[in-house]
Write a protein that holds these residues in place. Structure first.
Motif, short mmCIF file in Angstrom:
data_model
loop_
_atom_site.label_atom_id
_atom_site.label_comp_id
_atom_site.label_asym_id
_atom_site.label_seq_id
_atom_site.Cartn_x
_atom_site.Cartn_y
_atom_site.Cartn_z
N LEU A 4 -43.20 -42.30 39.38
CA LEU A 4 -42.27 -41.03 40.19
C LEU A 4 -41.24 -41.75 40.61
O LEU A 4 -39.66 -41.37 40.96
CB LEU A 4 -42.79 -40.45 41.77
CG LEU A 4 -44.06 -39.87 40.83
CD1 LEU A 4 -44.85 -38.29 42.10
CD2 LEU A 4 -44.02 -38.28 40.05
N ILE A 5 -41.07 -42.89 41.90
CA ILE A 5 -40.51 -43.12 42.16
C ILE A 5 -39.79 -45.36 41.98
O ILE A 5 -41.03 -45.55 41.98
CB ILE A 5 -40.18 -43.24 43.52
CG1 ILE A 5 -38.80 -43.40 43.92
CG2 ILE A 5 -41.00 -43.54 44.52
CD1 ILE A 5 -37.70 -42.56 45.00
N LEU A 25 -39.53 -52.61 43.99
CA LEU A 25 -41.03 -51.58 44.15
C LEU A 25 -40.86 -50.20 42.87
O LEU A 25 -40.28 -49.39 43.07
CB LEU A 25 -41.21 -51.38 45.37
CG LEU A 25 -42.12 -50.45 46.42
CD1 LEU A 25 -43.68 -51.25 46.74
CD2 LEU A 25 -41.99 -49.93 47.62
N GLY A 26 -42.66 -50.14 42.64
CA GLY A 26 -42.40 -49.07 42.59
C GLY A 26 -43.73 -47.72 42.55
O GLY A 26 -44.76 -48.65 43.26
N ILE A 27 -43.83 -46.45 42.61
CA ILE A 27 -44.54 -45.52 43.16
C ILE A 27 -45.40 -44.81 42.36
O ILE A 27 -43.84 -44.45 41.65
CB ILE A 27 -44.52 -44.95 44.38
CG1 ILE A 27 -43.24 -46.12 45.63
CG2 ILE A 27 -45.42 -44.02 45.05
CD1 ILE A 27 -44.47 -46.56 46.48
N GLN A 28 -46.82 -44.85 42.44
CA GLN A 28 -47.13 -44.27 41.15
C GLN A 28 -47.45 -42.98 41.38
O GLN A 28 -47.95 -43.15 42.56
CB GLN A 28 -48.27 -45.28 40.26
CG GLN A 28 -47.25 -46.13 39.15
CD GLN A 28 -48.49 -47.39 38.55
OE1 GLN A 28 -49.57 -46.88 38.40
NE2 GLN A 28 -48.17 -47.73 37.35
N ILE A 61 -31.86 -46.89 43.31
CA ILE A 61 -33.22 -45.97 43.49
C ILE A 61 -34.13 -45.41 42.01
O ILE A 61 -32.34 -44.49 41.61
CB ILE A 61 -33.75 -45.39 44.57
CG1 ILE A 61 -32.98 -45.87 46.09
CG2 ILE A 61 -34.62 -44.56 45.08
CD1 ILE A 61 -34.40 -46.95 46.29
N VAL A 62 -34.13 -45.49 40.96
CA VAL A 62 -34.41 -44.75 39.79
C VAL A 62 -35.73 -43.70 40.33
O VAL A 62 -36.67 -43.84 40.98
CB VAL A 62 -34.83 -45.67 39.00
CG1 VAL A 62 -34.88 -44.38 37.94
CG2 VAL A 62 -33.79 -46.85 39.16
N PHE A 66 -35.97 -34.20 39.34
CA PHE A 66 -36.65 -32.72 39.44
C PHE A 66 -37.58 -32.69 40.99
O PHE A 66 -38.78 -32.45 40.55
CB PHE A 66 -37.49 -32.19 38.07
CG PHE A 66 -36.33 -31.51 36.96
CD1 PHE A 66 -35.33 -30.98 37.63
CD2 PHE A 66 -35.96 -32.27 36.08
CE1 PHE A 66 -34.90 -30.21 36.42
CE2 PHE A 66 -35.16 -31.61 34.96
CZ PHE A 66 -34.65 -30.89 35.45
N VAL A 67 -38.46 -34.67 40.73
CA VAL A 67 -39.45 -34.67 41.89
C VAL A 67 -38.46 -34.85 43.37
O VAL A 67 -37.47 -35.21 43.82
CB VAL A 67 -39.00 -36.40 41.66
CG1 VAL A 67 -40.80 -36.74 42.38
CG2 VAL A 67 -40.31 -36.76 40.26
N LYS A 68 -39.24 -34.00 42.94
CA LYS A 68 -39.35 -33.97 45.23
C LYS A 68 -39.87 -34.53 46.03
O LYS A 68 -40.81 -34.66 45.89
CB LYS A 68 -38.98 -31.88 45.18
CG LYS A 68 -38.97 -31.53 46.88
CD LYS A 68 -39.15 -29.91 47.72
CE LYS A 68 -39.22 -29.23 49.21
NZ LYS A 68 -39.29 -28.49 49.15
#
Length: 620
Positions: A4-5, A25-28, A61-62, A66-68
């Motif tokens: 997601l981010i 770092l990635g958050i799924q 930051i990627v 549309f992700v809130k």
């Protein structure tokens, strides 16, 4: 699972010092991540960067546009002139605006019936009644009842709860939470745990609350000296793997140090006219030197300041009574403190915990009753609000204003600078301004000043807020060996369980109940059926009287026997699964996730079986 981010090659500095560089770092989706690290490591800064509160100095930051993202700051800010209602209900959300109008109208003593009927129909038309119930539940849990109240009139704790309430109502795709349990009572924390683990929420949070961390998070990310270390599993798994990493780092450091000595000798012996053949070795030397300099020895806080002598009489509360605005806060409470008392204060927010502490310490004279303090009693009072430091003053000058030299438990004297070093303030920070300290570092400085007073009656009001877990572990070690009286107010259930042997429970109606045991024992006692209330023994009660036993039915006896066997089997299974978890490769996330979920499932079953076993044992 989709990402997601993500942070790519992130770098950021604070007061001309790099917190981290080249950080990725990635958050799924569905990950519930706890970010851990010492105070000042840059945890809050990293949260704000991922929540897009400001831009990084390096990297990017990627995320999908549309992700809130919902962000809870440690100290939230609000628009000027807003009421609670203005802040909570979004103008873009039709359902929320209808609910706002309805809630404001029913607060009116004489509501317009036509408008009320119209709103009732519109709420039904937009299927908003269930949503209205959810919003009211969240607001009620957060202690928010008067929607027309101006935000400017709220306390810091109320503002934090208001910001959390809005975030929970909005239910974003990603929750980014900085110390979400601060200013919540334990009942609300347990409710929040259930809410955050329902559905498939994606969460990144910083918390010092180890029970909350274990119950909510399935991934631990450690920020250590500007680098990221990922651990898939719970907090216990993280501690195991971290100790392995640190042991490996220690071994590598010593190897590098020995190799650096040899290379340094070679560099010194080498002729000035260096040939091209040696250039690679020269480059390798400088690279090795940089790695060795980066590494700093693991430090730990050492809390061993001297305690003032304590006499026979410590403190007596004799029929204390206190009320505010005709509301009884404390009603006819009597207690005589004894040496080595370890007391936890429990009760919902607003039940009078701070009032009782202020009476004990003499900041407030009670309306009724008498407070009698022993001649040798020396209070150390760590207040929840902290100290108001001069932001432009140097850290070392704040300590020196109390004393140039401090007496330790072994009788030795150390300087203010040495004491600061023990509290993880290196010389550079000691001579820097207070404004450059993180929130947790300021709390650590406050705690140090309290302990410098050599108290023998220590009162800690929410000491865990904003402190890193490493500092908390050492604080616990100090408290375990502290021979004086300890009163602890904390929403940290782990700390209450470990440090208290007795509870003062403020019921909210003026009554203060004394319970002998820690918080978990108290909560277990509440779950026992009402017709068989738990027996509470004070130290003056006799324990010699025989207790009548009840013969179990055949069915109950069989259930009791089966429960014992099932508990034994589950404990063995959980132990095996935990050991197998430690052997799984860190990169095999799916297998780790599967084993972790199985452990959590079996632990829940074990809790249920144990609870039933306790009930049957109590009956028998």
């Amino acid at each position: 699972m989709s990402t997601l981010i993500a942070a790519e090659n992130l770098g950021h500095a604070y007061h001309d010092e790099w917190l981290f560089k080249n950080l990725t770092l990635g958050i799924q989706t569905g990950q519930r991540v706890a970010l851990v690290g010492i105070n000042g490591a840059g945890k809050s800064t990293l949260l704000k960067l991922l929540a897009e509160r400001f831009s990084p100095l390096e990297g990017k930051i990627v995320k999908n546009k549309f992700v809130k993202i919902g962000f809870l700051d440690q100290e939230p800010s609000f628009p000027d002139g807003y009421s609670i209602s203005d802040f909570i209900f979004s103008l873009e959300n039709k359902q929320q605006q209808l609910i706002k109008a309805y809630e404001e109208l029913i607060e009116d003593p004489n509501p317009d019936e036509k408008t009320l009927n119209r709103l009732y129909e519109e709420l039904s038309e937009h299927n908003a009644w269930e949503y209205e119930h959810e919003i009211k539940t969240i607001l009620s849990r957060m202690g928010i009842n008067h929607l027309q109240q101006q935000i400017s009139t709220l306390s810091g704790g109320q503002k934090k709860r208001l910001a959390l309430a809005k975030l929970l109502i909005e239910d974003p795709e990603i929750y980014v939470l900085d110390e979400p349990t601060n200013h919540l009572d334990i009942d609300t924390i347990e409710w929040l745990e259930k809410l955050l683990t329902s559905g498939n929420k994606t969460i990144l949070l910083v918390t010092h609350d180890r029970y909350f961390l274990d119950n909510v998070c399935n991934t631990i990310v450690e920020l250590d000296r500007g680098k990221i270390y990922n651990y898939s599993g719970n907090y216990a798994y993280f501690l195991e793997k971290k100790s392995e990493r640190e042991a490996s780092d220690e071994s590598t450091f010593h190897k590098n140090k020995n190799l650096l000595k040899k290379e340094l000798e070679w560099m010194r012996r080498m002729p000035q006219a260096r040939g091209t053949k040696s250039q690679a070795r020269i480059d390798a030397f400088y690279d090795l030197e940089g790695k060795t300099k980066q590494r700093s020895d693991n430090q730990s806080v050492t809390l061993n300041v001297k305690m003032a002598r304590q006499g026979n009489k410590i403190l007596e509360l004799d029929h204390i009574g206190q009320s505010f605005d005709d509301k009884k806060i404390i009603n006819d409470f009597t207690y005589t403190f004894k040496r080595a008392d370890r007391i936890g204060l429990a009760g919902k927010n607003g039940t009078g915990k701070s009032t009782l502490l202020n009476i004990i310490t003499g900041y407030l004279n009670p309306e009724k009753g008498k407070v009698s303090t022993g001649d040798t009693t020396v209070y150390g009072y760590y207040k929840q609000g902290g100290l108001a430091f001069n932001e432009k003053e140097r850290v070392i000058d704040i300590v020196k204003s109390d004393a140039e030299y401090i007496k330790m438990a072994d009788g030795s004297m150390i300087s203010a600078s040495q004491l600061l070093t023990l509290f993880l303030f290196p010389p550079k920070k000691q001579h820097g301004m207070v404004e450059k300290l993180s929130g947790g570092e300021k709390k650590r400085l406050h705690l140090m000043k309290v302990l410098m007073q050599n108290p023998n009656f220590l009162i800690l009001d929410e000491p865990t807020n904003d402190l890193d877990i490493d500092t908390l572990n050492v604080l616990e070690e100090f408290l375990e060996n502290f021979p004086g009286v300890l009163i602890l107010v904390s929403h940290d259930r782990y700390l209450l369980d470990k440090m208290s042997e007795q509870l003062f429970i403020l019921e909210g109606n003026g009554e203060v109940t004394i319970y002998n045991g820690n918080y978990s024992e108290y909560r277990t006692s509440l779950d026992i059926p009402k017709e068989k209330p738990p027996v509470k023994l004070t130290k003056s009660d006799s324990i010699d009287a025989p207790i009548a036993s009840k013969k179990l039915s055949y069915k109950e006896q069989k259930e009791l026997d089966d429960s014992e066997k099932r508990m034994h089997d589950l404990e063995i299974s959980i132990d095996k699964l935990t050991k197998s978890l430690l052997k799984i490769d860190n990169k095999n996330y799916l297998e780790i996730q599967s084993v972790t979920e199985k452990i959590q499932s079996e632990q829940k079953e074990l809790d249920v079986v144990l609870e039933r076993w306790l009930e049957l044992s109590e009956l028998k």
